[in-house]
Design a protein around this motif. Sequence first.
Motif, mmCIF file in Angstrom:
data_model
loop_
_atom_site.group_PDB
_atom_site.id
_atom_site.type_symbol
_atom_site.label_atom_id
_atom_site.label_comp_id
_atom_site.label_asym_id
_atom_site.label_seq_id
_atom_site.Cartn_x
_atom_site.Cartn_y
_atom_site.Cartn_z
ATOM 1 N N ILE B 201 11.967 11.230 7.462
ATOM 2 C CA ILE B 201 12.417 11.758 6.181
ATOM 3 C C ILE B 201 11.325 11.604 5.127
ATOM 4 O O ILE B 201 10.551 10.647 5.142
ATOM 5 N N ASN B 202 11.288 12.566 4.240
ATOM 6 C CA ASN B 202 10.209 12.616 3.267
ATOM 7 C C ASN B 202 10.269 11.474 2.262
ATOM 8 O O ASN B 202 9.246 10.983 1.814
ATOM 9 N N TRP B 203 11.487 11.059 1.905
ATOM 10 C CA TRP B 203 11.621 10.036 0.866
ATOM 11 C C TRP B 203 10.988 8.714 1.295
ATOM 12 O O TRP B 203 10.678 7.871 0.461
ATOM 13 N N ILE B 204 10.813 8.518 2.579
ATOM 14 C CA ILE B 204 10.126 7.307 3.040
ATOM 15 C C ILE B 204 8.641 7.583 3.251
ATOM 16 O O ILE B 204 7.787 6.803 2.830
ATOM 17 N N LEU B 205 8.333 8.721 3.879
ATOM 18 C CA LEU B 205 6.939 8.955 4.260
ATOM 19 C C LEU B 205 6.039 9.269 3.077
ATOM 20 O O LEU B 205 4.873 8.872 3.060
ATOM 21 N N GLU B 206 6.569 9.954 2.078
ATOM 22 C CA GLU B 206 5.701 10.275 0.938
ATOM 23 C C GLU B 206 5.306 9.016 0.157
ATOM 24 O O GLU B 206 4.119 8.810 -0.111
ATOM 25 N N PRO B 207 6.269 8.150 -0.180
ATOM 26 C CA PRO B 207 5.862 6.887 -0.808
ATOM 27 C C PRO B 207 4.897 6.095 0.073
ATOM 28 O O PRO B 207 3.943 5.510 -0.427
ATOM 29 N N ALA B 208 5.150 6.086 1.371
ATOM 30 C CA ALA B 208 4.270 5.321 2.266
ATOM 31 C C ALA B 208 2.857 5.887 2.234
ATOM 32 O O ALA B 208 1.880 5.128 2.190
ATOM 33 N N SER B 209 2.739 7.223 2.242
ATOM 34 C CA SER B 209 1.387 7.794 2.243
ATOM 35 C C SER B 209 0.724 7.605 0.872
ATOM 36 O O SER B 209 -0.467 7.339 0.787
ATOM 37 N N ASN B 210 1.514 7.704 -0.198
ATOM 38 C CA ASN B 210 0.985 7.390 -1.528
ATOM 39 C C ASN B 210 0.459 5.967 -1.580
ATOM 40 O O ASN B 210 -0.605 5.686 -2.116
ATOM 41 N N SER B 211 1.246 5.078 -1.026
ATOM 42 C CA SER B 211 0.910 3.667 -1.072
ATOM 43 C C SER B 211 -0.396 3.417 -0.340
ATOM 44 O O SER B 211 -1.238 2.636 -0.778
ATOM 45 N N ASN B 212 -0.570 4.119 0.758
ATOM 46 C CA ASN B 212 -1.800 3.958 1.515
ATOM 47 C C ASN B 212 -3.001 4.413 0.691
ATOM 48 O O ASN B 212 -4.001 3.715 0.618
ATOM 49 N N THR B 214 -3.170 5.437 -2.845
ATOM 50 C CA THR B 214 -3.366 5.032 -4.246
ATOM 51 C C THR B 214 -2.955 3.590 -4.500
ATOM 52 O O THR B 214 -3.111 3.091 -5.600
ATOM 53 N N GLY B 215 -2.380 2.942 -3.502
ATOM 54 C CA GLY B 215 -1.997 1.540 -3.692
ATOM 55 C C GLY B 215 -0.562 1.367 -4.100
ATOM 56 O O GLY B 215 -0.060 0.253 -4.136
ATOM 57 N N ASN B 216 0.127 2.470 -4.445
ATOM 58 C CA ASN B 216 1.535 2.319 -4.826
ATOM 59 C C ASN B 216 2.337 3.553 -4.438
ATOM 60 O O ASN B 216 1.788 4.623 -4.217
ATOM 61 N N HIS B 217 3.650 3.376 -4.359
ATOM 62 C CA HIS B 217 4.536 4.445 -3.879
ATOM 63 C C HIS B 217 4.531 5.677 -4.756
ATOM 64 O O HIS B 217 4.765 6.777 -4.304
ATOM 65 N N MET B 218 4.320 5.446 -6.046
ATOM 66 C CA MET B 218 4.461 6.556 -6.979
ATOM 67 C C MET B 218 3.226 7.453 -6.972
ATOM 68 O O MET B 218 3.226 8.500 -7.595
ATOM 69 N N GLY B 219 2.177 6.988 -6.307
ATOM 70 C CA GLY B 219 0.942 7.772 -6.318
ATOM 71 C C GLY B 219 0.219 7.685 -7.644
ATOM 72 O O GLY B 219 -0.570 8.565 -8.003
ATOM 73 N N ILE B 220 0.464 6.599 -8.379
ATOM 74 C CA ILE B 220 -0.195 6.451 -9.685
ATOM 75 C C ILE B 220 -1.643 6.040 -9.451
ATOM 76 O O ILE B 220 -1.916 5.042 -8.768
ATOM 77 N N GLN B 221 -2.572 6.818 -10.028
ATOM 78 C CA GLN B 221 -3.988 6.512 -9.847
ATOM 79 C C GLN B 221 -4.401 5.406 -10.825
ATOM 80 O O GLN B 221 -3.727 5.170 -11.828
ATOM 81 N N PRO B 222 -5.529 4.734 -10.503
ATOM 82 C CA PRO B 222 -5.848 3.500 -11.238
ATOM 83 C C PRO B 222 -5.892 3.652 -12.756
ATOM 84 O O PRO B 222 -5.343 2.814 -13.477
ATOM 85 N N HIS B 223 -6.524 4.720 -13.218
ATOM 86 C CA HIS B 223 -6.653 4.869 -14.673
ATOM 87 C C HIS B 223 -5.289 5.096 -15.311
ATOM 88 O O HIS B 223 -5.009 4.591 -16.400
ATOM 89 N N ALA B 224 -4.430 5.839 -14.599
ATOM 90 C CA ALA B 224 -3.084 6.103 -15.149
ATOM 91 C C ALA B 224 -2.273 4.815 -15.180
ATOM 92 O O ALA B 224 -1.519 4.555 -16.136
ATOM 93 N N TYR B 225 -2.440 4.006 -14.156
ATOM 94 C CA TYR B 225 -1.738 2.727 -14.101
ATOM 95 C C TYR B 225 -2.141 1.867 -15.303
ATOM 96 O O TYR B 225 -1.306 1.279 -15.986
ATOM 97 N N TYR B 226 -3.430 1.838 -15.529
ATOM 98 C CA TYR B 226 -3.969 1.040 -16.622
ATOM 99 C C TYR B 226 -3.454 1.552 -17.976
ATOM 100 O O TYR B 226 -3.095 0.778 -18.857
#
Lengths: 347, 539
Positions: B201-212, B214-226
């Motif tokens: 299911i996408n709701w699990i795999l997309e966060p997992a691939s984001n996490s791989n 960008t480091g987090n499920h939401m796909g937030i890139q470092p500058h945006a996180y900051y």
Amino acid sequence: MNALYSLFAVFVLILVGMGGTAAGMTHLFGVVIPYLAIAIFFVGFVAKVIGWAKSPVPFRIPTTGGQMKSHDWIRHSKLDNPQTTGQTIARMALEILCFRSLFRNLAVQRFGSTEDGVDMKVRYASSKWLWGFALLFHYSFLIVFVRHFRLFTDPVPGFLSGLEFFDGLLQLGVPTLYLTDVFLVLGATFLLLRRALLPQVRYISLVADYFPLFLILSVACSGIMMRYFGKTDIMAVKELTMGLFSFAPAAHIEGIGAIFYIHLFLVCVLIAYFPFSKLMHLGGVFLSPTRNLPNDNRAKHHRNPWNDPNVKAHSYADYEDEFREKMVEAGLPVEKGLDEAAQTEAQ
Amino acid sequence: MAWNVKPEELLQYDFKVPQKDWMDVPAEFRPGNWCYPGKPEIVEYLNKSTHGQFPYARKWVPTDEDWKLPENWRDIIRDGFRERLDKYRSFKVFMDICVRCGACADKCHFYIGGGDPKNMPVLRAELLRSIYRGEFTLAGKILGKLAGARKLEEDVVKEWFLYFYQCTECRRCSLFCPYGIDTAEITMMARELLHLVGLNINWILEPASNSNRTGNHMGIQPHAYYDMMDFMCEDIEDITGVKVNCPVNEKGHEVLFITPSGDIFADPGTYTYMGYLMLFHEIGLDYTWSTYASEGGNFGLFTSDGLMKKLNAKMYAEAQRLGVKYIIGGECGHMWRVVNQYMDTMNGPADFLETPVSPITGTRFDNAAGTSMIHITEFTADLMKHNKLKLDPSRNDHLRVTYHDSCNPARAMGLLDEPRYVIQNVCNNFYEMPEETIREKTFCCAGGSGLNTDEYMEMRMRGGLPRGNALRYVQEKHDVNMLATICAIDRATLPPLANYWAPGVDVTGVHEMVANALVMDGEIPREVNLRQEPLPGAE
């Protein structure tokens, strides 16, 4: 339907026992089949346990049923969240001897009306019937089983006589009525009726769930008939059993009735069937990783024999390579500056 | 798809069972009871990142007749099954020893709120066991259905997909099972088997691939996180007058702090995030955040052991890169299951870290000597016990609070009293829900194990009934208006649940309440809380 299949199977077994005795195959039913059944039991049981043990326990996954070991001023629930081997053994002992998890059982009830959704509620009532009857059944079975050792021992050890004394404490009838005989039938009957009458439990029940219950009931009833109604020559039976256990089976013994051979045959079927059935929960309960491990993963390192060293995180270097410009722009620290990275790129 | 079934309609169900044998009842896919399949490009990315663990990426729809399974799917599943039996004693034993006593049956929130018998944990496991018996036991091969065995058909796989994504791996059934059979373990195996033939299911795999990536499920890139952190610091300054420090990706600090990205991304988690910032600033903790390891949660846990390990490995990798002594983890449920039960085994031993010692109180956390990672509520409770925090609980007097134990800290760790101790130190009105619904017997929010997606709302509300019911009970009895929790998925799933079953109850993280009660050095008189609502007595 599944219950009927099982009942039918047990009837067939009884008929086989009757027919065999009537045809005079007492050596087959009194010697060959018992030896065969015990051999199947031991080989099957050991093979099953070895089969389980061959698979490793990669991760420590105890189900925690209480407060973990934390600060000194927080009460640690030693029995439901064991931290040491000793505490884990205590948890297992309670599980195996007292069915502790089953003791927690609750039953869901819905109440209120569905007319107005928010008035429809669920509540949870304590439900100890299954726990109580399961205990009654298992302990009676154990004592009945142990009592039978008077047939394999000479002289009979004192504790067996003591056990018999307490079991027959009520002094009802002649021969004295053993309470465990009654409780065993009562327990098995409850488990059977529960399975057959509760729609949800009936829905999940397989032939393999009814069969052992019918089989155990038929073993119990044939044993009771033998003791209280059939009047079997107990000395002759002991002669046979002692012969079996000293690996010098007597050639032919007079005075043992058909009912004994039926009882013995049903027991043999039960013993031989054991390793291939759900009855193996006897062995499996000891090997359940959610109960037999301490919750000490954060304190101690455990090894997973098949842990794959090639599974690695997406590296920081790759991460920085992808986002370096944005990181620098935002003022975040980087391992490599833009120039340095450009040089590496150029090389 | 807007889902708008009213509670009274949803409650039109009973616990009756069909007349037919369960093997003859086909799986029924209807809107609201299944999650959208993984997008091919996401599956392909993960397949590449894991060297082939996510094959057969394709477009498929559960309601279609044809699921486009690979030609040899039977062999793939059979081999996968055998491989897992050989790798996990738990799986092997659980396949063999269930006696179908039914003690687990009415312990599942999905069963309680929906009445589908295949949501009884015992029957959910039988979906796999019947195949195990048919493929791997002699009796099953000879006797077939008489031995409770089934043949591996496409319908079976469809049934697996439906029902193993109707289990939140909460382990409540495991607590009541006389042998400790753990449906979570069985669900994990089933999901791994489904991944082998490209069903996910996408709701699990997309966060997992984001996490791989960008480091987090939401796909937030470092500058945006900051940027988001910056924004929060400004808010904190507006409210308290204190400019908190917010170190990110900095080397040479004592502690690395990791919390789920849900906390930075969405209300009400964001207020909890602000709470961490304020608390750490106030005690002068020498620490850093990380954008590379900006996710405590681990959707790999809901996927496969390989992906779980890969995603979790970032924590230690980053701790080593930054040179910290130990890690503190934020308020997250399944993150703590991974940290407590898997992390040290998968990615340890972490020799480069030390046994955590609180720099403020000197308390040594021997219970985390190996993993070197402690839970924020362990840490904060210790601060409070030693009176290291100035607190004004009356600032939370408008709240009447109850506490929801998240499944994983409760049943895969045993973190029960620390959060309660923290809550009782920062608010004066605390009430427990009925005892059958809390602590180790706690009910799931029905969005755990990666099922907190909107297209799944019907199952979420059904599964949310037991928790919603308990919540409504304390709402009616004690006027409870706030539900505290230490889990980011809870903070995402419980607001709609509360709104549905107990309207008027809001959801908060524990450290949001801590920060509101925290009297900071040099603060201006507080008039509003972190949500910018007027404080009691300040109107």
